[in-house]
Design an enzyme around this catalytic site. Structure first.
Site, PDB file in Angstrom:
ATOM      1  N   GLN A  82       5.264  -8.603   1.556  1.00  0.00           N
ATOM      2  CA  GLN A  82       4.220  -8.400   0.535  1.00  0.00           C
ATOM      3  C   GLN A  82       4.881  -8.197  -0.832  1.00  0.00           C
ATOM      4  O   GLN A  82       6.106  -8.080  -0.913  1.00  0.00           O
ATOM      5  CB  GLN A  82       3.373  -7.179   0.901  1.00  0.00           C
ATOM      6  CG  GLN A  82       2.188  -7.500   1.806  1.00  0.00           C
ATOM      7  CD  GLN A  82       1.203  -6.358   1.928  1.00  0.00           C
ATOM      8  OE1 GLN A  82       1.597  -5.191   1.886  1.00  0.00           O
ATOM      9  NE2 GLN A  82      -0.069  -6.681   2.098  1.00  0.00           N
ATOM     10  N   TRP A 129     -11.321 -10.744  -2.104  1.00  0.00           N
ATOM     11  CA  TRP A 129     -10.514 -11.144  -3.259  1.00  0.00           C
ATOM     12  C   TRP A 129     -11.152 -12.295  -4.045  1.00  0.00           C
ATOM     13  O   TRP A 129     -10.473 -12.995  -4.803  1.00  0.00           O
ATOM     14  CB  TRP A 129      -9.098 -11.518  -2.800  1.00  0.00           C
ATOM     15  CG  TRP A 129      -8.295 -10.309  -2.373  1.00  0.00           C
ATOM     16  CD1 TRP A 129      -8.111  -9.862  -1.096  1.00  0.00           C
ATOM     17  CD2 TRP A 129      -7.602  -9.372  -3.217  1.00  0.00           C
ATOM     18  NE1 TRP A 129      -7.338  -8.712  -1.092  1.00  0.00           N
ATOM     19  CE2 TRP A 129      -7.006  -8.391  -2.378  1.00  0.00           C
ATOM     20  CE3 TRP A 129      -7.409  -9.261  -4.601  1.00  0.00           C
ATOM     21  CZ2 TRP A 129      -6.251  -7.330  -2.871  1.00  0.00           C
ATOM     22  CZ3 TRP A 129      -6.640  -8.200  -5.081  1.00  0.00           C
ATOM     23  CH2 TRP A 129      -6.076  -7.255  -4.228  1.00  0.00           C
ATOM     24  N   ASP A 143       0.844  -1.204   0.000  1.00  0.00           N
ATOM     25  CA  ASP A 143       0.000   0.000   0.000  1.00  0.00           C
ATOM     26  C   ASP A 143       0.871   1.244   0.000  1.00  0.00           C
ATOM     27  O   ASP A 143       0.630   2.196  -0.753  1.00  0.00           O
ATOM     28  CB  ASP A 143      -0.898   0.044   1.249  1.00  0.00           C
ATOM     29  CG  ASP A 143      -1.898  -1.091   1.321  1.00  0.00           C
ATOM     30  OD1 ASP A 143      -1.460  -2.254   1.355  1.00  0.00           O
ATOM     31  OD2 ASP A 143      -3.119  -0.829   1.350  1.00  0.00           O
ATOM     32  N   ASP A 180      -5.355 -11.933   0.036  1.00  0.00           N
ATOM     33  CA  ASP A 180      -5.532 -12.801   1.203  1.00  0.00           C
ATOM     34  C   ASP A 180      -6.363 -14.066   1.019  1.00  0.00           C
ATOM     35  O   ASP A 180      -5.896 -15.161   1.262  1.00  0.00           O
ATOM     36  CB  ASP A 180      -6.176 -12.002   2.345  1.00  0.00           C
ATOM     37  CG  ASP A 180      -5.427 -10.711   2.644  1.00  0.00           C
ATOM     38  OD1 ASP A 180      -4.453 -10.399   1.950  1.00  0.00           O
ATOM     39  OD2 ASP A 180      -5.828 -10.024   3.593  1.00  0.00           O
ATOM     40  N   GLU A 239     -12.328   0.216  -0.998  1.00  0.00           N
ATOM     41  CA  GLU A 239     -11.218  -0.747  -0.997  1.00  0.00           C
ATOM     42  C   GLU A 239     -11.355  -1.635  -2.234  1.00  0.00           C
ATOM     43  O   GLU A 239     -10.377  -1.912  -2.922  1.00  0.00           O
ATOM     44  CB  GLU A 239     -11.274  -1.561   0.293  1.00  0.00           C
ATOM     45  CG  GLU A 239     -10.107  -2.511   0.485  1.00  0.00           C
ATOM     46  CD  GLU A 239     -10.243  -3.314   1.777  1.00  0.00           C
ATOM     47  OE1 GLU A 239     -11.281  -3.186   2.476  1.00  0.00           O
ATOM     48  OE2 GLU A 239      -9.316  -4.097   2.074  1.00  0.00           O
TER      49      GLU A 239
HETATM   50  C1  2M8 Z   1      -5.617  -6.610   3.086  1.00  0.00           C
HETATM   51  O1  2M8 Z   1      -4.866  -7.439   3.974  1.00  0.00           O
HETATM   52  C2  2M8 Z   1      -4.808  -7.273   5.403  1.00  0.00           C
HETATM   53  C3  2M8 Z   1      -3.771  -8.254   5.936  1.00  0.00           C
HETATM   54  O2  2M8 Z   1      -2.520  -7.948   5.415  1.00  0.00           O
HETATM   55  C4  2M8 Z   1      -6.109  -7.545   6.124  1.00  0.00           C
HETATM   56  O3  2M8 Z   1      -7.066  -8.034   5.525  1.00  0.00           O
HETATM   57  O4  2M8 Z   1      -6.166  -7.275   7.335  1.00  0.00           O
HETATM   58  C5  2M8 Z   1      -5.188  -6.988   1.657  1.00  0.00           C
HETATM   59  O5  2M8 Z   1      -6.087  -6.470   0.705  1.00  0.00           O
HETATM   60  C6  2M8 Z   1      -3.772  -6.499   1.387  1.00  0.00           C
HETATM   61  O6  2M8 Z   1      -3.419  -6.713   0.049  1.00  0.00           O
HETATM   62  C7  2M8 Z   1      -3.615  -5.018   1.715  1.00  0.00           C
HETATM   63  O7  2M8 Z   1      -2.269  -4.658   1.598  1.00  0.00           O
HETATM   64  C8  2M8 Z   1      -4.117  -4.705   3.129  1.00  0.00           C
HETATM   65  C9  2M8 Z   1      -4.164  -3.203   3.423  1.00  0.00           C
HETATM   66  O8  2M8 Z   1      -4.856  -2.524   2.408  1.00  0.00           O
HETATM   67  O9  2M8 Z   1      -5.432  -5.225   3.332  1.00  0.00           O
END
Ligand code: 2M8
Length: 447
Positions: free
Chosen positions: A115, A377, A45, A182, A420
């Site tokens: 990541q 996802w 991110d 994820d 998101e």
């Molecule tokens: C999401 O992942 C995090 C864990 O790393 C979560 O669900 O708590 C994913 O979409 C990941 O790709 C992204 O980097 C993160 C923060 O946006 O959220």
């Protein structure tokens, strides 16, 4: 909901709102991934966020990446989360227990995994934006590129050294979180084999309280597996070779591998410009070639799509997800195969699926029985994924397609909530709103 989400803001208003979101998520030291759901810095991110912020304030973009690089482990790993003081996210640093890890830096708290390595792409883009701005911004960004290069090189070397455990050439992940996708169906089979061998320490999910509909988030069964893998890694104190040896989840990730391949090339080009040692440049070229070969060799002859490799089960995985287009990110496929993959990407199974609000690839093909339009996802469209493909198309000379990704990405996000992810048929913003990387790619598309 649908009506509100389909308002189309004029470009100048959309840009102003994107800037407002990024400034609002800025704690002063870190621009959090999202205001409530993700109150920390995430590795990939941050790379995208910095690109968006560079259009507003080049120095702020630089300091964001400096913060991430300051959390780099002594062995080279860039951690997937750099924690702020906020305690509203689970798992926090105590659950990871990364203070036990030999290579964790002293002054920060981080998770224990990584990541996708998009950071070289980010530094390159910020350098270009800063140079365009001229003056002292130019000097600051050039100085930064010089400073960041060795850290990025060490990060890529870590991936090569510890995450190429077999002969496929693919880079392996030890947790679905490392892929960034994820709960993608890509990981269903390998996760089915992850069985907690002991009682999990109790935990409470905080993410479910941060979204309107908990069905947009992963299930509790999935979370148990995510948490079990942390127990395993904590057990070996995050020693990278032991993690790879012991983890019950070990998968060659085509999407991450393709990003790695092209990032190595970007870093090599940047290193050439900066006059870095020949040996390091040659290494990067070799790593790029090996990862690219791995991606191309993973292609399923029947579908033309790239496949992840379940290393534990010794089997190819063929979930029909956007990751199958990985060869378009790294390039290098024979011309006829590349054209066939481009046709598939733009065709009725994907961006051209009838009824889509915008021609951005959904995370799973709507033609697939496993497609779930609102589930994280497992179906929704992610603007940042559209940005990645647009960037790669531009790099590989497909300028019309790059322009299409930009226009369609802006169509998807035109209502200005900076979701998101998005429901592909209604355009409803899902998950968190005010998501920083969404605002960032919108700004990059608009500037
Ligand atoms: C999401 O992942 C995090 C864990 O790393 C979560 O669900 O708590 C994913 O979409 C990941 O790709 C992204 O980097 C993160 C923060 O946006 O959220």
């Amino acid at each position: 909901e649908t009506e509100v989400s389909r308002r189309c803001l004029p470009a100048s208003t959309l840009a102003a709102r994107a800037a407002y979101v990024l400034r609002g998520n800025d704690t002063g030291t870190v621009i959090t991934a999202a205001p409530k759901l993700y109150p920390h810095m995430w590795s990939w991110d941050a790379a995208f966020i910095a690109i968006g912020v560079a259009h507003l304030d080049v120095r702020r973009a630089v300091s964001e990446l400096d913060t991430l690089l300051a959390a780099q482990w002594h062995n080279g790993m860039l951690p997937h989360i750099v924690y702020t003081e906020d305690t509203d996210y689970f798992p926090g640093p105590d659950r990871w227990g990364t203070h036990l890890a030999e290579h964790m830096p002293e002054h920060v708290r981080t998770s224990g995994i990584c990541q996708p390595p998009v950071h070289a792409i980010s530094v390159r883009r910020i350098l270009d934006i800063g140079r365009r701005a001229g003056g002292s911004d130019r000097a600051a960004v050039e100085e930064f590129a010089r400073r960041a290069w060795p850290s990025l090189y060490a990060w890529h070397r870590w991936l090569m050294r510890f995450r190429t455990p077999d002969e496929t050439g693919l880079l392996a992940v030890v947790h679905g979180w490392e892929s960034g996708m994820d709960n993608s169906p890509r990981w269903d089979e390998p996760y089915a084999a992850v069985r907690p061998a002991a009682e999990l320490p109790p935990y409470a999910r905080l993410d479910l309280g941060m979204v309107r509909d908990t069905a947009e988030r992963p299930t509790d069964t999935e979370y148990d597996r995510y948490l079990w893998l942390i127990e395993e890694m904590r057990g070996v104190r995050y020693a990278p070779d032991e993690v790879v040896r012991e983890s019950s989840f070990l998968v060659g990730d085509v999407f991450l591998s393709a990003i790695f391949a092209v990032s190595c090339q970007v870093l090599e080009e940047l290193g050439t410009e900066l006059g870095r040692p020949e040996r390091e440049l040659r290494e990067l070229a070799g790593w790029a070639a090996a990862a690219r070969a791995g991606v191309l060799a993973s292609v399923d002859p029947a579908t033309g799509m790239a496949r992840d490799r379940d290393i534990r089960a010794n089997a190819w995985l063929s979930a029909r997800t956007v990751a199958g287009f990985a060869p378009l990110l790294c390039g290098g496929a024979p011309a006829d195969r590349e054209q066939a993959l481009l046709d598939e990407f733009t065709g009725p199974g994907w961006c051209g699926y009838p009824g889509l609000i915008a021609g951005i690839p959904p995370s799973v093909s709507p033609a697939d029985p496993g497609f779930l339009p609102r589930q994280y996802w497992r179906g929704p469209q992610w603007p940042v994924i559209g940005w990645m493909f647009g960037w790669a198309f531009a790099r590989h000379g497909y300028s019309e397609l790059a322009e299409t990704m930009r226009a369609e990405g802006l169509r998807l996000t035109a209502a200005g909530e900076f979701g998101e992810y998005y429901e592909p048929f209604t355009g409803a913003a899902l998950g968190s709103t005010g998501q920083s990387w969404t605002a960032a790619v919108v700004l990059d598309w608009l500037c």
